[in-house]
Enzyme design. Structure first.
Site, PDB file in Angstrom:
ATOM      1  N   ASP A  12      76.465 -54.127 -14.747  1.00 38.29           N
ATOM      2  CA  ASP A  12      77.807 -53.797 -15.234  1.00 38.29           C
ATOM      3  C   ASP A  12      78.482 -52.612 -14.671  1.00 38.29           C
ATOM      4  O   ASP A  12      77.780 -51.995 -13.806  1.00 38.29           O
ATOM      5  CB  ASP A  12      77.324 -53.456 -16.788  1.00 38.29           C
ATOM      6  CG  ASP A  12      76.442 -52.326 -16.909  1.00 38.29           C
ATOM      7  OD1 ASP A  12      75.455 -52.203 -16.026  1.00 38.29           O
ATOM      8  OD2 ASP A  12      76.653 -51.372 -17.682  1.00 38.29           O
ATOM      9  N   GLU A  13      79.867 -52.366 -14.801  1.00 39.47           N
ATOM     10  CA  GLU A  13      80.699 -51.400 -14.395  1.00 39.47           C
ATOM     11  C   GLU A  13      80.569 -50.943 -13.048  1.00 39.47           C
ATOM     12  O   GLU A  13      80.122 -49.752 -12.923  1.00 39.47           O
ATOM     13  CB  GLU A  13      80.234 -50.552 -15.605  1.00 39.47           C
ATOM     14  CG  GLU A  13      80.617 -50.569 -16.950  1.00 39.47           C
ATOM     15  CD  GLU A  13      80.233 -49.379 -18.003  1.00 39.47           C
ATOM     16  OE1 GLU A  13      81.137 -49.061 -18.667  1.00 39.47           O
ATOM     17  OE2 GLU A  13      79.178 -48.972 -17.886  1.00 39.47           O
ATOM     18  N   VAL A  14      80.602 -51.785 -12.132  1.00 35.69           N
ATOM     19  CA  VAL A  14      80.557 -51.291 -10.800  1.00 35.69           C
ATOM     20  C   VAL A  14      81.973 -50.708 -10.415  1.00 35.69           C
ATOM     21  O   VAL A  14      82.959 -51.588 -10.433  1.00 35.69           O
ATOM     22  CB  VAL A  14      80.105 -52.517  -9.914  1.00 35.69           C
ATOM     23  CG1 VAL A  14      80.137 -51.909  -8.317  1.00 35.69           C
ATOM     24  CG2 VAL A  14      78.902 -53.282 -10.128  1.00 35.69           C
TER      25      VAL A  14
END
Ligand SMILES: *[C@@H]1O[C@H](CO)[C@@H](O)[C@H](O)[C@H]1NC(C)=O
Ligand SMILES: *[C@@H]1O[C@H](CO)[C@@H](O)[C@H](O)[C@H]1NC(C)=O
Ligand SMILES: *[C@@H]1O[C@H](CO)[C@@H](O)[C@H](O)[C@H]1NC(C)=O
Length: 557
Positions: A354-356
């Site tokens: 997630d959330e790279v």
């Protein structure tokens, strides 16, 4: 105004619910929008026709005939014909535990015994019927948790195919026992047939933003079993700290933990958590989140993270996500996941994803060259996809299945068909559930169940109202929803407030995932949850109150 409303609520809870629902008026001005809804079910709890059962079983037939249960005579035994016996650790341990939950408080005290001997219940028989009772196994997503419970003139019997159902039945039986005004123990004659609606009913704890002592994790597992929750999603490492002590890469926790001796999970700690969970029919799924959320990994593993560059093209000295372009990265990940696959027996590992944040990758000239060489253009999602593809391959090669956060599904197309996609973004989560299941993947819902978010009032109500199958799709799509998770992220949670923040709010998720879809009455839920919360308090869980009131036994916290 406030007092008046409270009186109305106390005297006429149902009327108040109807009135409040019918009117758009804001009864308690000064609270943010939505709060009035959470204040609806206040007031003195009434009694439920289902007593204090939580989560509500699929079918309950109870009557007003009662039996007295004398603690000194009462025993829990392996029933005639059971394939399990005293060698079955899961049940032996559970018998002791449940005896203690029901009667431990009376130890050494004179307990009143009422009733004629003919109205007494002195034994609970537990019968596991399947030849393959799974006593020595780990629970899995396929585990059979169904059971049947009968309490009548002939005694009390729990019958289950596997030990997992027997465990759930023991919890239910313990919830049927109550005390009368002089402290004698009673049970109503009852027949219950029960099984879970969804097979995956989880709690996520985050042990990176704050370290949680092993004892706090074990306590959470206890509370999970009181709520028939069956997956501990262990978000064990993240940006702030790396408390997992790896045998192959000890530097990861030596340098990445908050404190290298006191704030880590050793191999022994991890095995303890896994066995403690197994004895309660709970799976442990570890999450090792990459390529983002990995700052703490970089402290103990040189060259793992991507060096970031300044606008003038010189290295900035800071680091971004895992570096996806070096062979060393994949060698490291392969060695680490080999160990993880061995340490954690569950079939599944959660790989995060997630959330790279792409800004560091964008600044790095070597990554730009790699992108050009691989024909990725400037689409950094393709690079992320490239990275995850390697990691997924590595984890599959060790025989594991994987769970991922929704971005991995959103950005990538080559996932194994048995991938479990966890939907966490609150915005448009129904559309996302529809998209994930339309693509044929199993979905887990956690978006509306981020319990780290708190609000004034009874916010368990909106948690409880969520219906996981409420999205547009076919019956086949609905069948791909395998459950959900209550997530407690750790920015503002450590050992001091873990239990009250989680319980009884996670109980609302537990009932939604266990009980029938038709179980939706807020009022009945309130009446049962007030009692269930007191039961948790009596068993040593610091579960917060729903509203004004008291519990009979509050001295165990
Ligand atoms: C159990 O029995 C008592 C006494 O007869 C009765 O008042 C109560 O409603 C019963 N409880 C349930 C859950 O049926
Ligand atoms: C990395 O591995 C690939 C594939 O095995 C190989 O072609 C490449 O030369 C390696 N690069 C380095 C720098 O070792
Ligand atoms: C399902 O969702 C719609 C809108 O997204 C909402 O209006 C409705 O109340 C929901 N139904 C249930 C049973 O949750």
């Amino acid at each position: 105004m406030l007092l008046f409303d409270m009186d109305v609520v106390r005297l006429f809870p149902v009327l108040y619910l109807l009135l409040a629902a019918a009117s758009n008026a804001h009864p308690l001005s000064g609270y943010p929008p939505g709060v009035e809804e959470q204040l609806l079910a206040l007031g003195d709890p009434g009694s439920s026709p289902y007593g204090s059962l939580w989560p509500l079983p699929q079918a309950v037939h109870t009557c007003s005939a009662i039996l007295y249960v004398p603690p000194a005579e009462f025993t829990i035994v392996h029933g005639k014909g059971s394939t399990a016996g005293p060698w079955c650790l899961v049940l032996q341990d559970a018998f002791r535990r449940y005896y203690d939950y029901m009667f431990g408080r009376t130890r050494g005290k004179a307990v009143p015994v009422s009733g004629e001997s003919s109205d007494r219940l002195v034994q609970l028989q537990v019968i596991v019927t399947s030849e393959d009772n799974e006593c020595e196994e780990y629970p899995s997503v396929q585990s059979d948790e169904s059971y049947k419970l009968v309490v009548d003139d002939n005694g009390a019997i729990i019958q289950a195919n596997k030990v997992w159902g027997a465990l759930r039945g023991l919890e239910t039986f313990s919830q049927l026992i109550y005390e009368d005004s002089i402290g004698a123990h009673l049970i109503n004659k009852t027949v219950i047939t029960d099984f879970p609606r969804f097979p995956h009913r989880g709690v996520l704890l985050d042990t990176s933003r704050h370290y949680l002592p092993v004892k706090a994790i074990l306590k959470t597992l206890d509370a999970m079993s009181f709520n028939k929750l069956n997956v501990f999603h262990w978000h064990i490492v993240d940006d702030p700290s790396f408390p997992y002590q790896s045998e192959v890469f000890p530097e990861l926790s030596d340098k990445g933990a908050y404190q290298p001796y006191t704030h880590i999970y050793t191999f022994t700690d991890v095995r303890l958590v896994i066995e403690y969970a197994r004895l309660r029919g709970i799976r442990v799924i570890p999450e090792f989140d990459t390529p983002g959320h990995a700052t703490s990994w970089g402290k103990g593993e040189k060259d793992l993270l991507t060096p970031c560059y300044k606008a003038d093209g010189s290295p900035s000295g800071t680091f971004g996500p895992v570096n996806p372009i070096t062979n060393g990265t994949y060698k490291f990940m392969s060695d680490l996941f080999k160990e993880i696959s061995f340490v954690f027996p569950d079939k599944y590992v959660h790989l995060g994803g997630d959330e790279v944040d792409f800004s560091c990758w964008k600044s790095n000239p070597e990554i730009a060259k790699f992108m050009a060489d691989h024909g990725f253009g400037t689409d950094y999602r393709k690079l992320e996809s490239f990275y995850l593809q390697q990691i997924l391959g590595i984890v599959s090669s060790f025989g594991k299945g994987y769970m991922v956060w929704q971005e991995v599904f959103d950005n990538h197309d080559q996932l194994n068909p048995d991938t479990v996609v966890e939907v966490w973004k609150e915005k448009n989560y129904k559309e996302e559930m529809a998209a994930v299941t339309a693509a044929g993947f199993q979905a887990l819902l956690s978006a509306p169940w981020y319990l780290n978010r708190i609000a004034y009032g009874q916010d368990w109500i909106q948690i409880y109202r969520v219906e996981p199958s409420n999205f547009t799709g076919t019956a086949k799509q609905e069948s791909l929803v395998i459950g959900g998770e209550a997530c407690l992220w750790g920015e503002f949670v450590d050992v001091t407030n873990l239990s009250p923040r989680l319980w009884p709010r996670a109980s609302a998720v537990a009932e939604r995932l266990w009980s029938s879809k038709e179980v939706t009455s807020i009022e009945d839920a309130y009446n049962r949850l007030v009692q269930h919360r007191c039961r948790m308090v009596g068993r040593g869980i610091a579960a917060e109150p729903l509203y004004v009131g008291f519990c009979d036994h509050e001295d165990n916290i």
